[in-house]
Write an enzyme that holds these catalytic residues in place. Structure first.
Site, mmCIF file in Angstrom:
data_model
loop_
_atom_site.group_PDB
_atom_site.id
_atom_site.type_symbol
_atom_site.label_atom_id
_atom_site.label_comp_id
_atom_site.label_asym_id
_atom_site.label_seq_id
_atom_site.Cartn_x
_atom_site.Cartn_y
_atom_site.Cartn_z
ATOM 1 N N HIS A 15 5.423 29.178 1.796
ATOM 2 C CA HIS A 15 6.729 28.797 1.208
ATOM 3 C C HIS A 15 7.696 29.964 1.354
ATOM 4 C CE1 HIS A 15 9.122 26.646 -2.096
ATOM 5 N NE2 HIS A 15 9.853 27.672 -1.703
ATOM 6 N N HIS A 17 12.063 31.110 2.355
ATOM 7 C CA HIS A 17 13.438 30.818 2.744
ATOM 8 C C HIS A 17 13.849 31.869 3.773
ATOM 9 C CE1 HIS A 17 13.981 27.973 -0.594
ATOM 10 N NE2 HIS A 17 13.079 28.752 -1.172
ATOM 11 N N LYS A 101 9.993 18.312 2.038
ATOM 12 C CA LYS A 101 10.243 18.957 0.754
ATOM 13 C C LYS A 101 11.072 18.055 -0.160
ATOM 14 C CE LYS A 101 10.584 22.315 -2.260
ATOM 15 N NZ LYS A 101 10.925 23.714 -2.205
ATOM 16 N N HIS A 138 9.436 20.672 -5.391
ATOM 17 C CA HIS A 138 10.078 21.565 -6.358
ATOM 18 C C HIS A 138 10.003 20.831 -7.691
ATOM 19 C CE1 HIS A 138 13.035 24.761 -7.596
ATOM 20 N NE2 HIS A 138 13.025 23.932 -8.633
ATOM 21 N N HIS A 176 5.474 26.887 -5.998
ATOM 22 C CA HIS A 176 5.812 27.984 -6.924
ATOM 23 C C HIS A 176 5.625 27.596 -8.388
ATOM 24 C CE1 HIS A 176 9.522 25.694 -6.852
ATOM 25 N NE2 HIS A 176 9.943 26.226 -5.723
ATOM 26 N N ASP A 249 7.907 32.277 -1.757
ATOM 27 C CA ASP A 249 9.243 31.841 -2.170
ATOM 28 C C ASP A 249 10.259 32.970 -2.022
ATOM 29 O OD1 ASP A 249 11.176 30.041 -2.898
ATOM 30 O OD2 ASP A 249 10.781 30.154 -5.040
HETATM 31 O O1 DOR Z 1 14.948 30.940 -6.907
HETATM 32 C C1 DOR Z 1 15.023 30.127 -6.009
HETATM 33 N N1 DOR Z 1 15.723 30.372 -4.894
HETATM 34 N N2 DOR Z 1 14.405 28.962 -6.162
HETATM 35 C C2 DOR Z 1 14.561 27.960 -5.286
HETATM 36 O O2 DOR Z 1 13.987 26.912 -5.497
HETATM 37 C C3 DOR Z 1 15.472 28.106 -4.129
HETATM 38 C C4 DOR Z 1 15.642 29.503 -3.775
HETATM 39 C C5 DOR Z 1 16.806 29.732 -2.838
HETATM 40 O O3 DOR Z 1 16.921 29.014 -1.856
HETATM 41 O O4 DOR Z 1 17.562 30.663 -3.073
HETATM 42 ZN ZN ZN Z 2 11.744 28.094 -2.575
#
Ligand code: DOR
Ligand code: ZN
Length: 352
Positions: A15, A17, A101, A138, A176, A249
């Site tokens: 997971h 970004h 997702k 989520h 998460h 995450d």
């Molecule tokens: O803290 C987070 N940041 N939680 C999420 O679900 C998305 C992520 C983000 O994309 O910044």
């Molecule tokens: Zn995330």
């Protein structure tokens, strides 16, 4: 076993970004250096909702991937009320989409186009169940009458139990997780159910957001919970139960966008994630279980091969905290609690 050095199969991040453009270029090396594969979140602006968008995004990632890293991005589809089951299944069959997702609309960063009611996903989920495509969740309700610290536990009761019951063969990853209720659900659920656990939710509780002042860099979603929940997450991660595996995450935001009147949610931990996990498993006295959590249980759940490469984790004298990551648009703070600062990661030469 020594508690100061450990060789393990190269891990994957289930997971992350990675963002796009300049931020992608800035953050990708830290992940590609250590992790062999990563499940890439689709919450770009605009979100990655079609096979064509995911294929193009994968190309952009591969263009920025450091040569020789052997890194493979695994793409995900951002589900909406209008996701086309045919496109989703075709993207999966072509090897573009690994998973899909579910963001409840409004739950987090760039989730406005998310799903307003899971009942609208019925055909999509039936199709995913039939083709063995994992659903990544989520797990937070967004109702204004639900306390922000209760959003995950309420989601389990209002949404997740029903999904689990209605689609008994669907692979579900509860992403998460942050609560004892999340741990208990995943342990007991019938059918293929797993959860990812982040470094930050293992190392901080909600006090970290209010430590002698407001701390925007400890703010993420789902928000960190009470200490008893952190302890439940630690017990799950270190238990050797294959339903719990690594997902950082890692979610970079520019400092000035976190340190403002309404700061963004997200912790950027890619450079320190393995150090965090190593410290946590070492503290728990079960470093030998880290390999399952980091490198074996995720591939087993997703039905993917294990990585052949190895990494070494070792402990040195405490090092200085890593500097902010510099991007053309500003800096990004790296998550680095003091107690993880001795751990180093080294890639070992391939056995081949
Ligand atoms: O803290 C987070 N940041 N939680 C999420 O679900 C998305 C992520 C983000 O994309 O910044
Ligand atoms: Zn995330």
């Amino acid at each position: 076993m020594s508690t100061d050095s450990l060789i393990l199969r190269r891990p994957d991040d289930w997971h992350i970004h990675l963002r796009d453009d300049a931020m992608l270029a800035a953050v990708l090396p830290a992940t590609a250096e250590v992790f062999a594969r990563a499940i890439v979140m689709p919450n770009l602006k605009p979100p990655v909702t079609t096979t064509a968008q995911a294929a193009a995004y994968r190309e952009r990632i591969l263009r920025q991937t450091p040569a020789g890293s052997g890194f493979t991005p695994l793409m995900t589809c951002y589900l909406t009320d209008n996701t086309d089951p045919e496109d989703l299944a075709a993207g999966h069959a072509e090897g573009v989409f690994t998973a899909a997702k579910l963001y409840p609309a409004g739950a987090t960063t760039n989730s406005d186009a998310g799903v307003t009611d899971v009942r609208r996903l019925h055909r999509v989920l039936e199709r995913m169940q039939a083709i063995g495509m994992p659903l990544l969740v989520h797990g937070e309700v967004v109702d204004h009458d639900v306390d922000v610290f209760d959003r995950e536990a309420v989601f389990i009761d209002r949404i997740l139990r029903g999904l689990r019951r209605d689609f008994p063969a669907l692979k579900i990853v509860f992403e998460h997780i942050t609560t004892a209720e999340g741990v208990a659900f995943v342990r007991a659920a019938e059918g293929p159910t797993a959860a990812t656990i982040t470094p930050h939710h293992l190392l901080i509780n909600r006090n970290a957001m209010f430590d002698r002042g407001i701390r925007p860099h400890a703010y993420c979603l789902p928000v960190a919970k009470r200490e008893r929940h952190r302890l439940a997450l630690c017990a799950a991660a270190t238990s050797g139960n294959p339903r719990f595996f690594l997902g950082t995450d890692s979610a970079p935001h520019l400092r000035h966008l976190k340190e403002q009147d309404c700061g963004c949610a997200g912790v950027y931990n890619a450079p320190t994630a393995m150090a965090c996990y190593a410290e946590l498993f070492a503290e728990a006295g079960c470093l030998e279980r880290l390999e399952g959590f980091a490198s074996e249980f995720g591939p087993a759940f997703y039905g993917l091969p294990l990585n052949a490469d190895r990494i070494r984790l070792f402990r040195t004298e405490p090092q200085a905290a890593p500097p902010d990551l510099v991007t053309p648009d500003g800096e990004v703070r790296v998550f680095a609690p003091a107690r993880i600062l001795g751990w180093q990661v080294e890639r070992l030469a391939s056995a081949a």
